[in-house]
Design a protein around this motif. Structure first.
Motif, short mmCIF file in Angstrom:
data_model
loop_
_atom_site.label_atom_id
_atom_site.label_comp_id
_atom_site.label_asym_id
_atom_site.label_seq_id
_atom_site.Cartn_x
_atom_site.Cartn_y
_atom_site.Cartn_z
N VAL A 256 0.93 -1.15 0.09
CA VAL A 256 0.14 0.08 0.00
C VAL A 256 0.70 1.28 0.03
O VAL A 256 0.47 2.23 -0.82
N LYS A 257 1.97 1.12 0.73
CA LYS A 257 2.84 2.50 0.89
C LYS A 257 3.01 3.40 -0.48
O LYS A 257 3.44 2.80 -1.38
N VAL B 110 -5.20 4.25 -2.30
CA VAL B 110 -6.18 2.97 -1.99
C VAL B 110 -7.61 3.27 -2.82
O VAL B 110 -8.21 4.46 -2.55
N ALA C 200 -0.37 4.80 2.66
CA ALA C 200 -1.19 5.26 1.36
C ALA C 200 -1.06 6.90 1.39
O ALA C 200 -1.06 7.39 2.26
N LYS D 141 0.83 4.51 -2.32
CA LYS D 141 0.08 4.42 -3.38
C LYS D 141 -1.45 5.05 -3.01
O LYS D 141 -1.61 5.47 -1.83
N ALA E 211 -6.35 3.53 5.02
CA ALA E 211 -5.36 3.47 4.03
C ALA E 211 -4.11 4.34 4.31
O ALA E 211 -3.32 3.90 4.11
#
Lengths: 450, 450
Positions: free
Chosen positions: B141-142, B146, B182, B144, B177
């Protein structure tokens, strides 16, 4: 017989399995339903489809092909001859009061004759009903245009009741006006809304009176005419319309069928009418009923349901101005010795479901009202005696039980018989819930008989 | 006590006179109702009215003046401080996949922070729920964006249930997120329709996580993003929004009152919320509830009804993003030692009535469900346990029985929190029937107590 009857009643008790299957019907219809996209095709690609028109012909082809594509056991046409009335060029109308000339929206009523090519201009007498007209008599009416201006009663909760209380003006206004020597009849549109859209609809001429032209005026136009008449009772009204009745035309009911596995000779019909008024896309009236009826068969088929009895989706032709399809369908049934157990019609719009009206024996009503518990979770609380539907009506003489799908009635007369009865006026979920409700009823009728 | 209780129960039996009076309520509302024209003013002249906005200020003035004009015994304001979030310039967003750049409709969620002025562009991970997000973990997730893409369940018959099953994504998506690193969160709009209109709504940030920007994407946009992601998981999403939270602003609940003749210290509230989202005219949400509540008092007054208890129409401020009005109203009630017997809220849209949800004691529920026979002829079949309403909720702690007006739910999420929640989406008769239903309930509550 007693044993049979008792067994029948015991069998008619709804079961847990019914509740589960009905839930599946709703799931299929709401998650993978096709009725809404079908309605888009019927309204946008086929369009208006008054009996005898090119649109009606296209609709016949469209619906037969759809039933074939959906893999019903068979899809076939029934020949019927239908009235062929055409509107011709768009109507014109205005109120002339002193130097003022105010254009108002009107639409010829279906079945009306034309005005002379140059139109008619005459003084106006406003009445609310035939009693007022009779009071005026020939002396007050001769040579004038009669303006029927009784509104639909807004306090009726079910708008069909309000319609029923006003539509005599549209159906018979011209005849009564002509009896007293009027040259035309203008009818307030059948809606509780105040707007600028004329609502057409059928009218008929009585025998022994001159055929005078008649048109609907928008409710705002009616309000204006009424208020100007109070200021100036000598004002005149002009209207011109070009409609005519051509010879009857050949047309068709369209029938799709899934054969019964145990009692194929017992038929359950679910239907709507394929024709619409010429001004409209006929989305609620009655494209909705047509696509819902086909969806009933599709959904049951998609769920792998094998009906005991033969199920038919019937697209009746010519409900609006003749009912020839409904009459013809019953005639074919009689001629072919078909036994129609039940018929369900959707012709009150594709709105959120409220219930079903039942026409049948006391026992049949009791039995179906016993299914309330199964249907109430889906908003079907109004299940009881009531109207069936115009197209299925003629089947009653053959002992068929009739079921009129009853959606919420509040918005119907906003759009009824007007140019705004469009696809955009239909809500997808409401349409689908109607189809699912009809499928649930058809399933129970098929499973338990009547 | 026993004697009192018995007398209370006997008194609670509805009478023929009630049936007659309720019919009068519907007649007045349907034939001479004012709610529809009031709603036109509120939506078209006042317009959007998010807490803290100029529109909200205008709405306060408008509703107080209206109550004064209608001659209620008094109309007054209650001070409340409200959140003041502003959207700023219109959002921009697109999907970039290879050389393709596809613009999609988004709307910042209420309470969200802005993106940096140049926007954010990042790869996207699509999830249906928090469990899927946790599975991806920080590694997946990092850095990005979500994309929460769990649709509302179309098979729920009541659409509020479907909303309840999906809205956690909107409320808490950004928080979850952000927990995994995120940089943004994009939420599928809360509707079962596939369309191009983003649905805004409130969100909140949990403590201890970075505040990342979050926006709703239209359902068609969500479908597109999802299908493009399948083709190209490395695609990027860009969005830019300029919203911010300003300091709390002073605002008001608006209260209109008709004093009780026998028990003036017992209060019955009927209300809706005056604020709306900034994108919308707030016609169904909740202009409808506001004008219906004022109409309840107008209708009872017009019929010459002298209430035993004090009746209040309350326009709550800030339901959408804070509930400060509802909380504030209950605080004032407590501070002033007011006894609130019952509160009725309309905040599910101005659609055709189906019933009322009741929050109260078993005895209160039983009593009100005993009125079903009086109310069913008006389409109110669903009277039973259920939600009250957000604004009246805080009164429950003071022992107030709560009643949530329950209109048909099918069309609500087509327009909820969007630019299409306009006056034109409201049907006059449906709105009026809702007002009459609320007036009938308030009449019975006033007459029989609880």
């Amino acid at each position: 017989m007693l044993l049979g009857l008792t067994a029948g009643l015991a069998q008619a008790q709804p079961q847990q399995a019914d509740s589960v299957f009905i839930r599946k019907i709703y799931d299929e219809t709401l998650a993978r339903g096709k009725s809404y996209e079908w309605l888009r095709e019927l309204t946008k690609q086929v369009g208006p489809r008054l009996s005898g028109s090119e649109g009606a012909k296209k609709a016949v082809v469209w619906s037969k092909e759809l039933m074939e594509k959906e893999g019903f056991d068979r899809a076939f046409l029934q020949d019927v001859m239908v009235p062929h009335w055409v509107r011709g060029a768009k109507e014109e109308a205005y109120i002339r009061s002193g130097k003022q000339k105010l254009v108002v929206p009107v639409a010829a009523l279906g079945g009306s004759v034309a005005t002379p090519p140059k139109g008619i201009e005459a003084q106006v007498v406003e009445v609310k009903n035939v009693a007022e007209l009779e009071k005026l008599g020939t002396a007050g009416v001769k040579g004038k245009i009669v303006f029927f201006n009784r509104p639909m009663d807004p306090t009726k909760i079910n708008t069909f009741e309000a319609y029923g209380g006003a539509v005599d003006q549209r159906a018979n206004g011209a005849t009564f006006a002509a009896k007293f020597g009027a040259v035309g009849a203008i009818i307030r549109s059948m809606t509780t809304l105040l707007d600028d859209v004329p609502h057409t609809g059928s009218m008929r001429y009585g025998t022994g009176v001159p055929l005078i032209p008649t048109a609907a005026i928008s409710t705002n136009g009616a309000e204006k005419l009424s208020s100007l008449l109070k200021e100036n009772p000598a004002l005149t009204f002009f209207f011109k319309q070009n409609c005519e009745s051509l010879p009857d035309a050949p047309s068709h009911n369209v029938v799709g069928e899934i054969k019964g596995t145990e009692k194929p000779d017992e038929i359950i019909v679910v239907g709507g009418h394929l024709d619409s008024w010429d001004l409209a896309e006929g989305a609620h009236d009655d494209g909705a009923g047509c696509v819902q009826s086909i969806e009933v068969l599709r959904v049951l088929k998609a769920l792998g349901y094998k009906p005991k009895r033969t199920l038919r989706a019937v697209m009746f032709m010519n409900e609006e101005n003749g009912l020839r399809g409904g009459i013809g369908y019953a005639d074919y049934a009689k001629k072919n010795n078909e036994k129609h157990l039940a018929a369900v019609e959707s012709d009150n719009g594709g709105f959120t479901p409220r219930g079903f009206g039942i026409v049948g024996t006391a026992g049949q009503k009791k039995q179906v009202m016993g299914w309330k518990e199964l249907l109430a979770p889906y908003g079907l609380q109004e299940i009881g005696p009531g109207g069936g539907g115009a197209d299925i009506g003629p089947l009653a003489q053959q002992g068929t039980a009739l079921f009129g799908f009853k959606p919420d009635s509040q918005r119907y007369f906003d759009i009824h018989h007007t140019a705004v009865d469009r696809f955009e006026a239909v809500n997808k979920r409401e349409l689908e819930l109607g189809a699912a409700s009809m499928a649930a009823l058809v399933y129970l009728l098929d499973k338990y008989g009547l």
